[in-house]
Design an enzyme around this catalytic site. Structure first.
Site, PDB file in Angstrom:
ATOM      1  N   ASN A  49      -8.681  -1.399  -7.053  1.00 26.24           N
ATOM      2  CA  ASN A  49      -7.901  -2.500  -6.479  1.00 26.24           C
ATOM      3  C   ASN A  49      -7.952  -2.325  -4.966  1.00 26.24           C
ATOM      4  O   ASN A  49      -7.308  -1.439  -4.422  1.00 26.24           O
ATOM      5  CB  ASN A  49      -6.463  -2.412  -7.017  1.00 26.24           C
ATOM      6  CG  ASN A  49      -5.531  -3.412  -6.362  1.00 26.24           C
ATOM      7  OD1 ASN A  49      -5.975  -4.304  -5.634  1.00 26.24           O
ATOM      8  ND2 ASN A  49      -4.240  -3.259  -6.620  1.00 26.24           N
ATOM      9  N   TRP A  50      -8.725  -3.172  -4.318  1.00 25.89           N
ATOM     10  CA  TRP A  50      -8.942  -2.993  -2.868  1.00 25.89           C
ATOM     11  C   TRP A  50      -7.814  -3.579  -2.026  1.00 25.89           C
ATOM     12  O   TRP A  50      -7.824  -3.457  -0.806  1.00 25.89           O
ATOM     13  CB  TRP A  50     -10.295  -3.604  -2.453  1.00 25.89           C
ATOM     14  CG  TRP A  50     -11.481  -2.920  -3.075  1.00 25.89           C
ATOM     15  CD1 TRP A  50     -11.460  -1.827  -3.911  1.00 25.89           C
ATOM     16  CD2 TRP A  50     -12.865  -3.267  -2.920  1.00 25.89           C
ATOM     17  NE1 TRP A  50     -12.742  -1.479  -4.287  1.00 25.89           N
ATOM     18  CE2 TRP A  50     -13.630  -2.354  -3.687  1.00 25.89           C
ATOM     19  CE3 TRP A  50     -13.535  -4.269  -2.226  1.00 25.89           C
ATOM     20  CZ2 TRP A  50     -15.012  -2.400  -3.762  1.00 25.89           C
ATOM     21  CZ3 TRP A  50     -14.923  -4.323  -2.295  1.00 25.89           C
ATOM     22  CH2 TRP A  50     -15.658  -3.400  -3.054  1.00 25.89           C
ATOM     23  N   LYS A  51      -6.871  -4.234  -2.669  1.00 27.39           N
ATOM     24  CA  LYS A  51      -5.704  -4.801  -1.978  1.00 27.39           C
ATOM     25  C   LYS A  51      -6.138  -5.610  -0.750  1.00 27.39           C
ATOM     26  O   LYS A  51      -7.189  -6.255  -0.774  1.00 27.39           O
ATOM     27  CB  LYS A  51      -4.712  -3.693  -1.639  1.00 27.39           C
ATOM     28  CG  LYS A  51      -4.326  -2.887  -2.896  1.00 27.39           C
ATOM     29  CD  LYS A  51      -3.154  -1.978  -2.741  1.00 27.39           C
ATOM     30  CE  LYS A  51      -2.868  -1.265  -4.048  1.00 27.39           C
ATOM     31  NZ  LYS A  51      -1.746  -0.349  -3.964  1.00 27.39           N
ATOM     32  N   HIS A  77       1.185  -6.762 -10.661  1.00 25.76           N
ATOM     33  CA  HIS A  77       1.165  -5.552  -9.837  1.00 25.76           C
ATOM     34  C   HIS A  77       2.533  -5.373  -9.178  1.00 25.76           C
ATOM     35  O   HIS A  77       3.193  -6.348  -8.818  1.00 25.76           O
ATOM     36  CB  HIS A  77       0.065  -5.656  -8.778  1.00 25.76           C
ATOM     37  CG  HIS A  77      -0.146  -4.352  -8.082  1.00 25.76           C
ATOM     38  ND1 HIS A  77       0.657  -3.936  -7.052  1.00 25.76           N
ATOM     39  CD2 HIS A  77      -1.042  -3.352  -8.305  1.00 25.76           C
ATOM     40  CE1 HIS A  77       0.253  -2.727  -6.660  1.00 25.76           C
ATOM     41  NE2 HIS A  77      -0.773  -2.364  -7.402  1.00 25.76           N
ATOM     42  N   GLU A 102       3.385  -4.606  -6.314  1.00 20.29           N
ATOM     43  CA  GLU A 102       3.531  -5.254  -5.001  1.00 20.29           C
ATOM     44  C   GLU A 102       3.822  -6.753  -5.169  1.00 20.29           C
ATOM     45  O   GLU A 102       4.525  -7.350  -4.359  1.00 20.29           O
ATOM     46  CB  GLU A 102       2.277  -4.997  -4.155  1.00 20.29           C
ATOM     47  CG  GLU A 102       2.251  -3.550  -3.671  1.00 20.29           C
ATOM     48  CD  GLU A 102       0.877  -2.935  -3.521  1.00 20.29           C
ATOM     49  OE1 GLU A 102      -0.114  -3.672  -3.408  1.00 20.29           O
ATOM     50  OE2 GLU A 102       0.806  -1.687  -3.536  1.00 20.29           O
ATOM     51  N   GLU A 140       1.881   1.912 -13.892  1.00 18.77           N
ATOM     52  CA  GLU A 140       1.886   2.331 -12.496  1.00 18.77           C
ATOM     53  C   GLU A 140       3.322   2.592 -12.051  1.00 18.77           C
ATOM     54  O   GLU A 140       4.034   1.652 -11.648  1.00 18.77           O
ATOM     55  CB  GLU A 140       1.272   1.241 -11.608  1.00 18.77           C
ATOM     56  CG  GLU A 140      -0.165   0.925 -11.965  1.00 18.77           C
ATOM     57  CD  GLU A 140      -0.913   0.307 -10.785  1.00 18.77           C
ATOM     58  OE1 GLU A 140      -1.945   0.873 -10.397  1.00 18.77           O
ATOM     59  OE2 GLU A 140      -0.448  -0.711 -10.246  1.00 18.77           O
ATOM     60  N   GLY A 168       0.495   4.652  -3.690  1.00 22.21           N
ATOM     61  CA  GLY A 168       0.239   4.778  -2.259  1.00 22.21           C
ATOM     62  C   GLY A 168       1.088   5.836  -1.566  1.00 22.21           C
ATOM     63  O   GLY A 168       1.149   5.887  -0.345  1.00 22.21           O
ATOM     64  N   SER A 173      -1.672   6.833  -6.902  1.00 30.06           N
ATOM     65  CA  SER A 173      -2.235   8.007  -6.228  1.00 30.06           C
ATOM     66  C   SER A 173      -3.207   8.785  -7.116  1.00 30.06           C
ATOM     67  O   SER A 173      -3.261  10.015  -7.080  1.00 30.06           O
ATOM     68  CB  SER A 173      -1.125   8.914  -5.702  1.00 30.06           C
ATOM     69  OG  SER A 173      -0.339   8.210  -4.744  1.00 30.06           O
ATOM     70  N   GLY A 221      -6.054   2.449  -6.090  1.00 30.40           N
ATOM     71  CA  GLY A 221      -5.940   1.735  -4.829  1.00 30.40           C
ATOM     72  C   GLY A 221      -6.643   2.501  -3.714  1.00 30.40           C
ATOM     73  O   GLY A 221      -7.834   2.335  -3.466  1.00 30.40           O
ATOM     74  N   GLY A 222      -5.910   3.364  -3.040  1.00 30.68           N
ATOM     75  CA  GLY A 222      -6.421   4.061  -1.860  1.00 30.68           C
ATOM     76  C   GLY A 222      -7.772   4.723  -2.077  1.00 30.68           C
ATOM     77  O   GLY A 222      -8.698   4.572  -1.262  1.00 30.68           O
TER      78      GLY A 222
HETATM   79  P1  PGA Z   1      -2.862   3.848  -5.135  1.00 27.41           P
HETATM   80  O1  PGA Z   1      -2.631   2.351  -5.677  1.00 27.41           O
HETATM   81  O2  PGA Z   1      -4.006   4.433  -5.898  1.00 27.41           O
HETATM   82  O3  PGA Z   1      -3.155   3.686  -3.673  1.00 27.41           O
HETATM   83  O4  PGA Z   1      -1.580   4.605  -5.371  1.00 27.41           O
HETATM   84  C1  PGA Z   1      -2.706   2.070  -7.041  1.00 27.41           C
HETATM   85  C2  PGA Z   1      -2.368   0.627  -7.295  1.00 27.41           C
HETATM   86  O5  PGA Z   1      -1.463   0.084  -6.634  1.00 27.41           O
HETATM   87  O6  PGA Z   1      -2.991  -0.041  -8.140  1.00 27.41           O
END
Ligand code: PGA
Length: 249
Positions: free
Chosen positions: A9-11, A94, A96, A166, A172, A212, A233-234
């Site tokens: 997920n490149w956000k 998600h 967010e 998640e 993050g 993470s 994500g990251g």
């Molecule tokens: P993260 O994000 O790996 O940066 O913790 C995961 C996500 O939000 O899907």
């Protein structure tokens, strides 16, 4: 036997040029890899990345979608527009979207049903906030989000749903759930799916971990019985950090 599903997920990162460069690196790095793969760039880069991953073992994902098929929805993106660009999977619910943009379970459920009715695959994200975990409510929150997110989804359409657990406090933040804690929630979510759809559907449900996840912890997480991949994500923003996770058996 469930196949691990590793999704990036490149956000809200990367210009189109940067996204294309990363997608090209991943096409080479993951060719012949043992798992199922997806990358979800920003909407602005979907068209260009679609051309890079088309015909490879990497599915094209979107990070969100409107509740409605089309109409007067300024700033939203429709399922028809995503399909037009070659999108195959959409991430919905998600944290967010839930917590920063106030998406409700009802909105997420409408999106899930709309995406499935148009033949897309869905990654439905669920997970508790830190205060909910500390109050002993992690299971209750995940159960509610799972039941409400899947309300009205047929057993047949469920085959195109992946659930991503998640824990919000791990996203993050560099904090990861221990493999044991994550596996316990995954097992619980699987039980909920079993209550809704029966034992076979529960056994077939792919449940990703997200929060993470990185090369250093992926192997231990993926070794757990109920953890069937990751939503990353990251660590998905560079081929060097994503490929080692993606190539884990
Ligand atoms: P993260 O994000 O790996 O940066 O913790 C995961 C996500 O939000 O899907």
């Amino acid at each position: 036997m469930r196949k691990n599903f590793i999704a990036g997920n490149w956000k809200m990162h990367k210009t189109t040029g940067e996204a294309v460069a990363l997608a090209k690196d991943l096409v080479s790095a993951l060719a012949g890899g043992p798992n199922k793969y997806m990358i979800a760039p920003s909407f602005t880069a979907l068209d260009a990345v679609s051309k890079v991953v088309s015909g490879t073992n990497i599915l094209l994902g979107a990070q969100n979608m409107s509740t409605d098929e089309q109409g007067a929805h300024t700033g939203e993106v429709s399922v028809l527009q995503l399909k037009d660009l070659g999108v195959q999977v959409v991430i919905l619910g998600h944290s967010e979207r839930r917590h920063t943009y106030s998406e409700t379970d009802d909105m997420i459920n409408r999106k899930v049903k709309l995406a499935l009715s148009h033949g897309l695959e869905v990654i439905l994200c669920v997970g508790e906030l830190l205060e909910e975990r500390e109050a002993g409510k992690a299971e209750a929150v995940c159960e509610e989000q799972t039941r409400k997110g899947l309300a009205g989804v047929s057993a047949d359409d469920l085959k195109r749903v992946t659930i991503a657990y998640e824990p919000v406090w791990a996203i993050g933040t560099g904090k990861t759930a221990t493999p044991e804690d994550a596996d316990a929630i995954h097992a619980f979510i699987r039980k909920v799916v079993g209550e809704m759809y029966g034992a076979d559907a529960a056994a077939a449900m792919v449940i990703q971990y997200g929060g993470s996840m990185k090369a250093e912890n992926a192997e231990a997480l993926l070794a757990k019985e109920n953890i069937d991949g990751g939503l990353i994500g990251g660590a998905a923003l560079k081929a060097d950090t994503f490929a080692p996770i993606a190539l884990c058996k």
